[in-house]
Design an enzyme around this catalytic site. Structure first.
Site, PDB file in Angstrom:
ATOM      1  N   THR A 132      67.170  10.815  16.645  1.00 38.29           N
ATOM      2  CA  THR A 132      67.113  12.231  16.266  1.00 38.29           C
ATOM      3  C   THR A 132      65.677  12.747  16.335  1.00 38.29           C
ATOM      4  O   THR A 132      65.409  13.789  16.944  1.00 38.29           O
ATOM      5  CB  THR A 132      67.686  12.423  14.842  1.00 38.29           C
ATOM      6  OG1 THR A 132      69.020  11.921  14.814  1.00 38.29           O
ATOM      7  CG2 THR A 132      67.675  13.891  14.442  1.00 38.29           C
TER       8      THR A 132
ATOM      9  N   ASN B  13      78.635   9.042  22.413  1.00 36.99           N
ATOM     10  CA  ASN B  13      78.907   8.240  21.229  1.00 36.99           C
ATOM     11  C   ASN B  13      80.363   8.301  20.773  1.00 36.99           C
ATOM     12  O   ASN B  13      80.825   7.440  20.037  1.00 36.99           O
ATOM     13  CB  ASN B  13      77.990   8.664  20.083  1.00 36.99           C
ATOM     14  CG  ASN B  13      77.951  10.169  19.907  1.00 36.99           C
ATOM     15  OD1 ASN B  13      77.559  10.898  20.830  1.00 36.99           O
ATOM     16  ND2 ASN B  13      78.360  10.647  18.761  1.00 36.99           N
TER      17      ASN B  13
ATOM     18  N   GLN C  83      73.253   5.077  22.595  1.00 35.19           N
ATOM     19  CA  GLN C  83      74.415   4.200  22.760  1.00 35.19           C
ATOM     20  C   GLN C  83      74.229   3.174  23.883  1.00 35.19           C
ATOM     21  O   GLN C  83      74.794   2.085  23.823  1.00 35.19           O
ATOM     22  CB  GLN C  83      75.667   5.038  23.045  1.00 35.19           C
ATOM     23  CG  GLN C  83      76.148   5.871  21.875  1.00 35.19           C
ATOM     24  CD  GLN C  83      76.724   5.050  20.736  1.00 35.19           C
ATOM     25  OE1 GLN C  83      77.186   3.931  20.922  1.00 35.19           O
ATOM     26  NE2 GLN C  83      76.689   5.613  19.538  1.00 35.19           N
TER      27      GLN C  83
ATOM     28  N   SER D 202      67.484   4.238  19.150  1.00 38.33           N
ATOM     29  CA  SER D 202      67.368   3.768  17.759  1.00 38.33           C
ATOM     30  C   SER D 202      67.610   2.268  17.681  1.00 38.33           C
ATOM     31  O   SER D 202      68.346   1.705  18.490  1.00 38.33           O
ATOM     32  CB  SER D 202      68.431   4.442  16.876  1.00 38.33           C
ATOM     33  OG  SER D 202      68.240   5.818  16.779  1.00 38.33           O
TER      34      SER D 202
ATOM     35  N   HIS E 186      69.170   0.808  15.004  1.00 36.52           N
ATOM     36  CA  HIS E 186      70.374   0.440  14.238  1.00 36.52           C
ATOM     37  C   HIS E 186      71.655   0.417  15.058  1.00 36.52           C
ATOM     38  O   HIS E 186      72.699  -0.012  14.565  1.00 36.52           O
ATOM     39  CB  HIS E 186      70.541   1.345  13.006  1.00 36.52           C
ATOM     40  CG  HIS E 186      70.967   2.748  13.301  1.00 36.52           C
ATOM     41  ND1 HIS E 186      72.266   3.160  13.213  1.00 36.52           N
ATOM     42  CD2 HIS E 186      70.263   3.829  13.685  1.00 36.52           C
ATOM     43  CE1 HIS E 186      72.345   4.452  13.512  1.00 36.52           C
ATOM     44  NE2 HIS E 186      71.137   4.883  13.809  1.00 36.52           N
TER      45      HIS E 186
ATOM     46  N   THR F 164      52.008   6.274   8.348  1.00 39.14           N
ATOM     47  CA  THR F 164      51.822   4.826   8.295  1.00 39.14           C
ATOM     48  C   THR F 164      52.982   4.117   8.987  1.00 39.14           C
ATOM     49  O   THR F 164      54.140   4.455   8.765  1.00 39.14           O
ATOM     50  CB  THR F 164      51.752   4.365   6.819  1.00 39.14           C
ATOM     51  OG1 THR F 164      50.653   5.044   6.208  1.00 39.14           O
ATOM     52  CG2 THR F 164      51.567   2.862   6.705  1.00 39.14           C
TER      53      THR F 164
ATOM     54  N   CYS G  26      78.935  12.016  12.337  1.00 37.33           N
ATOM     55  CA  CYS G  26      78.498  13.362  11.955  1.00 37.33           C
ATOM     56  C   CYS G  26      79.686  14.299  11.828  1.00 37.33           C
ATOM     57  O   CYS G  26      79.789  15.062  10.894  1.00 37.33           O
ATOM     58  CB  CYS G  26      77.523  13.924  12.981  1.00 37.33           C
ATOM     59  SG  CYS G  26      76.383  12.704  13.607  1.00 37.33           S
TER      60      CYS G  26
END
Ligand SMILES: *Cc1c(COP(=O)(O)O)cnc(C)c1O
Length: 376
Positions: A74, A153, A181, A201, A203, A240, A326
């Protein structure tokens, strides 16, 4: 219901135990700030960040310094799209995207429209596939960017990214793809693919949540910074470094690189077995998306005689979903299924099954048995 079988791997994945173990020292004892160069804590943190960057770059065959860490797809999409527009000066600006982008891509485009940016939304065919000629036809001198999702997705459909990339290269237009994906599941080789920016991503590939990256091809104009701060990530993204999740992301990418070919084959076979059993045995069932041009781990099927909420309730032992995470939160009918021409009834009877690394052959067999057993 804690003994549910997890089959929602297009939404997110279980963290790989090897990734988890690899991250632990960076939470406990190696807690330095990767920007602190005066002591060993900082240096070992920096080393972990750069090692992860190298592992990720190897998976997609790019240079290490073409990877910018973000909080996930995102944020990467926000940086790629808003940052590119911000750098494009004041002339009328045009972006080409598709109607079946993830909501992250669509919402950024809607936001940009409010500021006068023109967006063309390319439609898809009944399988969810974009015709590259439709993109070519929309290109004009104001077009600064094309942004197309690599693999959807919800329905898993994969797009002709190589062809679209070639068109963009010929026309000298930036090409961004949302590969959340596809990354780690479908081989991506950036030496041969004309893609300028990629969002992804950790995850979705058995890594931790809240970490991702934006790939930016060397020599291409970088998007304008969206998160200003302490000059981290070559001054492209302040804040950071999240060292434990970055380290875990690198480990997840390394494992994906080792397993990608085998998992592609195993998951494709399982996917097709599930689809074929359902289509052959369950009356009124239908497949959403393309039978072959789809993610190896995605199944999206509808059942004309049963709504998806009843279905999910009936087969409680499986963790499956009605579409994207979502859209199930907002309870809106899927715009992706609408775009491929599904009726309201068909949309309301469709479910998504996402298989993953930690599913066993027994679990797949059990799923098939349960869904088809009423139809002997
Ligand atoms: C999961 C997903 C995203 C969003 O990823 P985040 O990690 O939640 O930012 C975007 N696009 C696609 C295609 C996805 O599958």
């Amino acid at each position: 219901m804690k003994n549910q079988i997890y089959l929602d791997n297009n939404s997110t994945t279980q963290i790989d135990p090897d990734v988890f173990n690899y991250m632990l020292p960076y939470i406990r004892e190696k807690y330095g700030n990767a920007s602190s160069s005066t002591h060993i804590f900082g240096r070992e943190a920096k080393e972990a960040v750069e090692y992860a960057r190298a592992q990720i770059s190897k998976l997609i065959n790019c240079d290490k310094d073409e990877i910018i860490f973000t909080s996930g797809t995102t944020e990467s999409i926000n940086l790629a799209l808003k940052g590119t527009i911000e750098n494009s000066g004041n002339q009328r600006i045009h972006i080409i995207t598709s109607v079946i982008e993830h909501s992250a891509g669509l919402e950024v485009c809607k936001y940009l429209e409010k500021y006068g940016i023109e967006i063309s939304y390319i439609p898809v065919d009944k399988y969810g596939i974009i015709n590259p000629d439709d993109i070519k036809a929309k290109i004009k001198k104001e077009t600064v960017m094309v942004s197309i999702i690599t693999a959807n997705n919800e329905i898993g459909t994969t797009q002709p990214i190589a062809e679209i990339g070639n068109i963009c290269r010929e026309e000298n237009i930036l090409f961004h793809t949302d590969a959340a994906q596809a990354f780690g599941k479908i081989p991506i080789n950036l030496k041969y693919l004309n893609v300028d920016m990629i969002s992804f991503s950790a995850h979705k590939i058995y890594g931790p949540k809240g970490i991702g990256a934006l790939y930016i091809r060397k020599g291409k104009k970088k998007p304008a910074v969206q998160i200003h701060g302490g000059g981290q990530e070559n001054s492209m993204r302040g804040g950071t470094h999240n060292v434990p999740t970055i380290a875990g992301f690198g480990k997840a990418a390394e494992i994906a690189r080792n397993k990608i070919m085998n998992e592609f084959t195993v998951h494709t076979i399982r996917r097709d077995r599930i689809i074929q059993n359902i289509l052959n045995k369950v009356n009124g069932s239908f497949l959403n998306g393309h039978p072959v041009k789809r993610l190896p781990n995605n199944i999206n099927v509808g059942f004309r005689n049963i709504t998806n909420s009843v279905f999910i309730n009936k087969y409680k032992e499986f963790a499956i979903s009605t579409g994207s995470a979502c859209s199930s939160e907002t309870l809106q009918p899927s715009y992706v299924l609408k775009a491929i021409g599904r009726t309201k009834e068909e949309i309301n009877s469709s479910v998504r099954i996402g298989i993953g690394r930690f599913n066993t052959e027994d679990e797949i067999n059990y799923l098939i048995k349960r869904i088809t057993e009423d139809y002997k």
